[in-house]
Design an enzyme around this catalytic site. Structure first.
Site, short mmCIF file in Angstrom:
data_model
loop_
_atom_site.label_atom_id
_atom_site.label_comp_id
_atom_site.label_asym_id
_atom_site.label_seq_id
_atom_site.Cartn_x
_atom_site.Cartn_y
_atom_site.Cartn_z
N LYS A 134 2.80 2.46 -30.42
CA LYS A 134 2.47 2.42 -29.00
C LYS A 134 2.85 1.05 -28.39
O LYS A 134 3.47 0.97 -27.34
CB LYS A 134 0.98 2.70 -28.80
N ASP A 152 -1.07 6.91 -23.61
CA ASP A 152 -2.41 6.33 -23.70
C ASP A 152 -3.41 7.38 -23.25
O ASP A 152 -3.06 8.56 -23.09
CB ASP A 152 -2.51 5.03 -22.88
#
Ligand code: SF4
Length: 222
Positions: A134, A152
């Site tokens: 991420k 997210d």
């Protein structure tokens, strides 16, 4: 929600392939300021800010980084102080011991393997200690080279509500979005969903009545 209702709602809004363009265009008009909230002025600062943002808010990171970046200008600077000093300097972002360890490991690798520069590819970025996929995705996208779509909590919630994915796992959600979202929008798309999620499609109380994409959303309450 009963299955038949979900099915009806999906039918009403049409296939996701036909909806994705207008969704992106309308969100762009609604949130022209949708960019990364973390402040940075160089690839190194960006990498550090994103690493510090794990398990805390962007606001919190932005409070810490001005003094941090004034003191630590190059990767070597993070290695030149005792670990405890770096821990103190990032203390307010939480998980400071783990983050200090990751930062020092990353800086060491930047110096030893990347001539002190932040690499641009995901494959290289994820080799840096403490840099998960991420983080790598966010950094690569902000540096103009998005190679995936950042998922997210907001991206996950909105993608599900909009019927763009039926998955729960972020990796699988990203896979679905990559197939759907035009490549040139990979960097911008998560910001649009994040800002729409913060301002309108709020987790507990989505403001469907004022949402600019409510006619394209199977979860709309209006
Ligand atoms: S219509 Fe409602 S649920 Fe759908 S995106 Fe807009 S605010 Fe979220």
């Amino acid at each position: 929600m009963p299955r038949s209702y979900v099915h009806e709602a999906r039918k009403r809004v049409g296939p996701k392939r036909a909806r994705i363009r207008p969704i992106i265009e309308r969100l762009e008009r609604a949130h022209p300021d949708a960019t990364i909230a973390l402040r940075s002025e160089s690839p190194l600062q960006l990498l550090v800010a994103v690493m510090l943002s794990a398990q805390t808010t962007d606001v919190n990171v932005n409070r810490v980084t001005p003094a941090l970046f004034a003191k630590y200008k190059r990767p070597e600077d993070y290695l030149a102080v005792p670990r405890e000093e770096l821990e103190r300097d990032i203390y307010a972002t939480g998980f400071f011991r783990q983050k200090a360890r990751s930062l020092r490991g990353t800086m060491k690798m930047l110096v030893e393997e990347f001539d002190g520069e932040v690499p641009r590819s995901i494959d290289e970025l994820v080799r840096l200690p403490g840099v998960a996929r991420k983080t790598a995705n966010v950094v690569a996208a902000e540096l103009g080279n998005p190679q995936g779509i950042v998922v997210d909590t907001h991206v996950r919630r909105l993608s599900q509500r909009l019927g763009l994915t039926r998955q729960e796992d972020p990796v699988k959600i990203e896979r679905d979005l990559i197939k759907l979202v035009p490549r040139e929008d990979w960097g911008r798309f998560p910001h649009l969903l994040i800002w729409h999620g913060r301002r309108v499609c709020i987790a507990r109380r989505p403001l469907c009545e004022v949402c600019v994409i409510n006619d394209l959303c199977p979860a709309s309450r209006v």
